[in-house]
Design a protein around this motif. Structure first.
Motif, PDB file in Angstrom:
ATOM      1  N   HIS A  38       0.837  -1.206   0.000  1.00 37.92           N
ATOM      2  CA  HIS A  38       0.000   0.000   0.000  1.00 37.92           C
ATOM      3  C   HIS A  38       0.864   1.245   0.000  1.00 37.92           C
ATOM      4  CE1 HIS A  38      -2.929  -2.967   1.214  1.00 37.92           C
ATOM      5  NE2 HIS A  38      -3.848  -2.097   0.830  1.00 37.92           N
ATOM      6  N   ILE A  39       0.381   2.233  -0.684  1.00 38.11           N
ATOM      7  CA  ILE A  39       1.084   3.525  -0.717  1.00 38.11           C
ATOM      8  C   ILE A  39       0.612   4.345   0.484  1.00 38.11           C
ATOM      9  CG2 ILE A  39       1.449   5.638  -2.051  1.00 38.11           C
ATOM     10  CD1 ILE A  39       2.627   3.087  -3.308  1.00 38.11           C
ATOM     11  N   GLN A  53      -4.061   7.638  -2.530  1.00 33.78           N
ATOM     12  CA  GLN A  53      -5.340   6.922  -2.566  1.00 33.78           C
ATOM     13  C   GLN A  53      -5.591   6.292  -3.933  1.00 33.78           C
ATOM     14  OE1 GLN A  53      -8.805   9.507  -2.626  1.00 33.78           O
ATOM     15  NE2 GLN A  53      -9.566   8.423  -0.817  1.00 33.78           N
ATOM     16  N   ASN A  56      -3.335   3.480  -4.602  1.00 38.29           N
ATOM     17  CA  ASN A  56      -3.842   2.292  -3.898  1.00 38.29           C
ATOM     18  C   ASN A  56      -5.020   1.664  -4.648  1.00 38.29           C
ATOM     19  OD1 ASN A  56      -2.111   2.009  -1.688  1.00 38.29           O
ATOM     20  ND2 ASN A  56      -3.056   3.776  -0.678  1.00 38.29           N
ATOM     21  N   PHE A  57      -5.845   2.544  -5.263  1.00 33.75           N
ATOM     22  CA  PHE A  57      -6.968   2.008  -6.041  1.00 33.75           C
ATOM     23  C   PHE A  57      -6.464   1.200  -7.245  1.00 33.75           C
ATOM     24  CE2 PHE A  57      -9.941   2.639  -9.633  1.00 33.75           C
ATOM     25  CZ  PHE A  57     -10.977   1.854  -9.150  1.00 33.75           C
ATOM     26  N   ASP A  60      -5.044  -1.930  -5.965  1.00 30.83           N
ATOM     27  CA  ASP A  60      -6.111  -2.840  -5.572  1.00 30.83           C
ATOM     28  C   ASP A  60      -6.801  -3.443  -6.802  1.00 30.83           C
ATOM     29  OD1 ASP A  60      -7.544  -4.016  -3.382  1.00 30.83           O
ATOM     30  OD2 ASP A  60      -9.282  -2.834  -4.009  1.00 30.83           O
TER      31      ASP A  60
ATOM     32  N   GLY B 106     -11.675   3.906  -0.996  1.00 37.42           N
ATOM     33  CA  GLY B 106     -11.351   2.986   0.092  1.00 37.42           C
ATOM     34  C   GLY B 106     -10.154   2.113  -0.200  1.00 37.42           C
ATOM     35  N   ALA B 107      -9.523   2.314  -1.363  1.00 37.75           N
ATOM     36  CA  ALA B 107      -8.448   1.415  -1.769  1.00 37.75           C
ATOM     37  C   ALA B 107      -7.221   1.516  -0.863  1.00 37.75           C
ATOM     38  CB  ALA B 107      -8.052   1.699  -3.221  1.00 37.75           C
ATOM     39  N   GLY B 108      -7.085   2.624  -0.132  1.00 42.69           N
ATOM     40  CA  GLY B 108      -5.902   2.786   0.708  1.00 42.69           C
ATOM     41  C   GLY B 108      -5.999   2.048   2.027  1.00 42.69           C
ATOM     42  N   ILE B 109      -7.142   1.499   2.331  1.00 40.12           N
ATOM     43  CA  ILE B 109      -7.305   0.790   3.599  1.00 40.12           C
ATOM     44  C   ILE B 109      -6.492  -0.495   3.559  1.00 40.12           C
ATOM     45  CG2 ILE B 109      -8.995  -0.295   5.137  1.00 40.12           C
ATOM     46  CD1 ILE B 109     -11.105   1.598   3.883  1.00 40.12           C
ATOM     47  N   ARG B 110      -5.660  -0.700   4.588  1.00 38.05           N
ATOM     48  CA  ARG B 110      -4.744  -1.849   4.567  1.00 38.05           C
ATOM     49  C   ARG B 110      -5.456  -3.148   4.906  1.00 38.05           C
ATOM     50  NH1 ARG B 110       0.731  -0.764   4.730  1.00 38.05           N
ATOM     51  NH2 ARG B 110       1.218   1.445   4.615  1.00 38.05           N
ATOM     52  N   ARG B 115     -11.322  -3.143   3.692  1.00 34.40           N
ATOM     53  CA  ARG B 115     -11.258  -2.614   2.320  1.00 34.40           C
ATOM     54  C   ARG B 115     -12.388  -3.216   1.476  1.00 34.40           C
ATOM     55  NH1 ARG B 115      -6.242  -3.813   1.257  1.00 34.40           N
ATOM     56  NH2 ARG B 115      -6.647  -5.657  -0.014  1.00 34.40           N
TER      57      ARG B 115
END
Lengths: 650, 188
Positions: A38-39, A53, A56-57, A60, B106-110, B115
């Protein structure tokens, strides 16, 4: 901007750059294909938080995509595995081998089952197409290649070809090959794959006996004749003649089981390497590695000994008759497979005309016999097509009164180049082929009208019988009586003026059935005569049991009776016996007055022979046959008649 | 709940009512440390308590607070995420993409469980030119906020339409279902 402000701004920019750099450094982890991180940013800047964010998207999304792909791959693998298992199950159940041909490389991959089908070791290695093709029978290889290439060329929707292929034991197996091409977007064949099914049992095994069949024989014969050096051999054909007896009054499955048991016992009587091959009509073929008659006799003796014993079926014993034909193969004078088979067929056909148990060896005279048969059949078919049947008649005369007791209708055929052809040239073939029935029909169409012909009636009266000969096949026809009654009715004559002549041989082929039919015929009012008595192997026993009215004594017993006292004694005894049994007697073949004198002395009245007339064309009867005169013993004979017993034709 | 949600409200309160008001509202809500990061997941109960206290402070009932918040949210996100708006040429296009945008936030939630909970909160059930059906599944039960956002998005794109909530967690359904239709003349 003050220096302090500038320093603060520089410091803020450096911090911003450091935080962007931090995000970039964290993203470096992705170079290993690792997206499980994760960043993170400590910055309070919304823009940097947004950057982190959205990174991270993206990460993900990548992780989700990878996870989805893995799930899809796992599902596909599972489905492939399931389909493979199902396919393997089907292939195992169908006993099929699988092959795949990579067209560019020319390599083929064969499944384990493909190899085991032929008893070959399976090493899983790719091999060239020729490895496969060279195993295929020479006569089938071109067809297989043609089938493969026609499909590659798009001329056929699939490959579907059956051929013989050599297995590890060097024996031939029959297989069915089916295949399909995979093509690229331009329709060019990339690879071909398919199955190979062992059809040996369907194609090379006789379903009734479970023995190798005619196709197998053909294959083996071709193989034997392709060997070098050629060896002396013999092709034996062995036919069971009355297998139908096994089925009389017995359930079919019981009879089939008995036949199969017999066949297995027959097989055990042969040397292990000699295959017993089943052919149609209960005929069996064997190939022996010798052409020496003595060795063949020895080899076949156990088989014939087996068949001299009855077959036990459903508590009953059935004896089976057999004949055999042998065609020897001489390496010095090789013949083709077709010719070899033909020779054995001729030998067997000739044996069938002889006594049961006979064995005939092929020889050149058989070829002559075959040609005669062929010619006879053509003659018959030509006569049938052109209405070439001619009715001749020969009178049966009461020598005492000179009355005509009857006329025997005799068949002749007219052939444009040969003229009139006598029965000796065609009657045997006609009877064997079944063509006798239509010939007989044509004869009757000509003969029956004579019974109501005015000129004939005026000359010979209204009481004479029309005597006709019947073959075995006709005699055994349950419709015979109906046919004769119908034919008589069609011509407006009484069927009671008919007499049928049957031979002892015809009756003996199935005495019980023949006696039943003859009883019916006599009960209807048609006379029955036993023809040719005294020729061949006549049995006196028939004289006491056969339903009949008349015995016609054959010319063989009459010839030279005036000069041979011993023959005269035999004829005398036969005549006396028939008289004692109250049969009417007709003596055939009487040509001389001296013979007639003797016969008259014994009380014989009815005579047929040249002494009265040779067979005459029906349409010449009135013109050529004068009413016979009564016989006068020599002591009182003479006068104007001399030795002639007929008056000049009217 | 993702920090962006409360950040929008905090920014509004600070600008229009001052930092002291924010601290007071936080204290009223019992929130000791008020998170401002947009990429961090904060405790749902704290966020909801802060919203309730803000309503009290502003003297707005829940529906009015949601209407206000919807307007604030659209303005805030239009400023910071303008591409999301330019990517959509209609309200239905924006709302159709909304579940994916929500997931991106919400992608930054570990914690993968958390998530996924954020990512799976919204699901497009049916989507056509003039119709959109979305399911919303969250213990927070903020379907009132979605309805308010729907109206605000329509306004943003100058469209008209209707939302019928055919299922609702407050009525015992497993999820809320928003059945949205958009007027044809405004769709182009």
């Amino acid at each position: 901007m003050s220096e302090e402000s500038l320093m603060a701004s520089d410091e803020g920019e450096r911090r911003l750059i450091a935080q962007v750099d931090s995000i970039s450094n964290q993203l470096c982890q992705a170079v290993d294909g690792n997206f499980e991180f994760h960043i993170h940013t400590d910055s309070d800047e919304i823009a940097l938080q947004k950057l982190a964010q959205l990174n991270n998207f993206v990460l993900d999304s990548v992780r989700r995509t990878i996870r989805d792909l893995k799930a899809t791959r796992d599902e596909l693998e599972t489905r492939v595995e399931e389909r493979t298992q199902r396919l393997n199950l089907v292939l195992t159940a169908t006993n099929d081998g699988v092959w795949e041909w990579d067209i560019d490389s020319g390599n083929i991959t064969l499944s384990q089952r493909w190899s085991s089908m032929l008893g070959l070791p399976h090493d899983g290695q790719q091999r060239g197409l020729d490895d496969w093709l060279l195993r295929i029978h020479d006569d089938d290889r071109a067809e297989v290649q043609r089938s493969l290439y026609q499909h590659i060329d798009g001329l056929t929707p699939s490959v579907n070809v059956e051929y013989r292929i050599r297995d590890a034991r060097k024996a031939w197996r029959m297989v069915l090959c089916r295949g399909l091409c995979q093509r690229d977007g331009n329709g060019v064949a990339i690879r071909m794959a398919g199955t190979q099914t062992d059809t040996t049992e369907q194609r090379l095994v006789d379903p009734l006996t479970q023995l190798p069949n005619g196709a197998y024989l053909d294959m083996v014969l071709r193989e034997r004749l392709a060997r070098a050096p050629l060896l002396p051999m013999a092709l034996v054909k062995f036919q069971l003649l009355n297998v139908a007896s096994l089925f009389d009054g017995v359930a079919v499955d019981v009879a089939v089981a008995a036949l199969q048991g017999l066949v297995q016992r027959m097989r055990r009587q042969l040397p292990p390497r000699v295959a017993l091959i089943a052919l149609p009509e209960h005929t069996f073929a064997m190939i022996f590695e010798t052409d020496a008659i003595e060795r063949l006799d020895n080899a076949l003796e156990p088989l014939e000994a087996l068949l001299s014993q009855p077959v036990e079926i459903d508590g009953q014993q059935v004896w089976l008759s057999h004949v055999s034909g042998v065609a020897a193969f001489n390496p010095a004078e090789p013949v083709s497979v077709d010719e070899w088979r033909h020779q054995s067929r001729l030998a067997l056909a000739n044996a069938r005309l002889s006594d049961v148990g006979s064995r005939r060896y092929y020889s050149e005279p058989l070829r002559h016999w075959e040609r005669q048969n062929s010619r006879a059949e053509q003659l018959i078919r030509g006569a049938l097509a052109t209405r070439g049947v001619r009715c001749f008649v020969q009178p049966i005369v009461n020598a005492v009164t000179g009355e005509i007791r009857g006329f025997e209708a005799l068949m002749r055929l007219y052939e444009p180049s040969e003229g009139i052809v006598t029965p000796s040239s065609f009657i045997e073939v006609a009877e064997r082929s079944g063509l006798i029935a239509p010939l007989w029909g044509m004869l009757m169409e000509q003969a029956l009208p004579m019974l109501r012909d005015d000129k004939i009636r005026r000359r010979f009266g209204d009481d004479f019988l029309l005597s006709v000969n019947l073959s075995t096949r006709q005699l055994m026809d349950p419709k015979l009586l109906d046919v004769m009654i119908a034919a008589s009715a069609r011509h407006g004559v009484s069927y009671r003026r008919l007499q049928i002549e049957v031979t002892e041989t015809s009756v003996l082929s199935d005495p019980i059935k023949a006696f039943r039919i003859l009883d019916r015929i006599r009960a209807a009012g048609i006379s029955v005569a036993l023809d040719d008595f005294g020729s061949g192997y006549s049995s006196l026993a028939q004289l006491t049991s056969m339903p009949m009215d008349t015995v016609k004594i054959d010319r063989e017993l009459v010839m030279n009776v005036t000069s041979l006292p011993r023959k005269r004694h035999v004829l005398s005894a036969v005549v006396a016996l028939c008289q004692r049994l109250d049969y009417r007697i007709v003596v055939e073949g009487v040509e001389e007055r001296d013979t007639l004198e003797i016969l008259r002395e014994w009380g014989v009245t009815d005579i047929q022979g040249y002494i009265y007339s040779q067979p005459l064309p029906l349409d010449r009867l009135v013109e050529d046959l004068a009413p016979p005169r009564p016989f006068r013993p020599r002591a009182t004979a003479g006068g104007p008649y001399g030795s002639s017993l007929t008056s000049p034709a009217a | 709940m993702i920090g962006l949600i409360q950040r929008v409200l905090i920014d509004h309160l600070e600008i229009h009512h001052g930092k002291a008001a924010v601290e007071s509202i936080a204290a009223q809500a019992g929130v000791l440390s008020l998170g401002r990061r947009i990429d961090t997941d904060y405790d749902d109960a704290d966020t909801l308590a802060f919203f309730a206290a803000a309503g009290d402070y502003l003297e707005l009932d829940f529906d009015a607070l949601m209407t206000l918040y919807a307007d604030l949210f659209i303005k805030w996100t239009r400023q910071h995420y303008p591409i999301f708006f330019s990517m959509a040429d209609s309200a239905q296009a924006f709302l159709g993409r909304q579940p994916a945008i929500h997931a991106s936030l919400g992608a930054g939630i570990r914690d993968p469980h958390l998530r996924d909970r954020v990512s799976d909160k919204f699901r497009v059930v049916e989507k056509s030119e003039l119709k959109l059906i979305v399911d919303y599944r969250s213990a927070n039960g903020l379907c009132t906020l979605y309805r308010a956002l729907f109206l605000r998005v329509l306004e943003e794109y100058g469209q008209s339409g209707e939302l019928v909530e055919t299922r609702c967690q407050h009525r015992g359904d497993e999820a809320c279902r928003f059945d949205m239709t958009f007027a044809e003349e405004s769709a182009a």
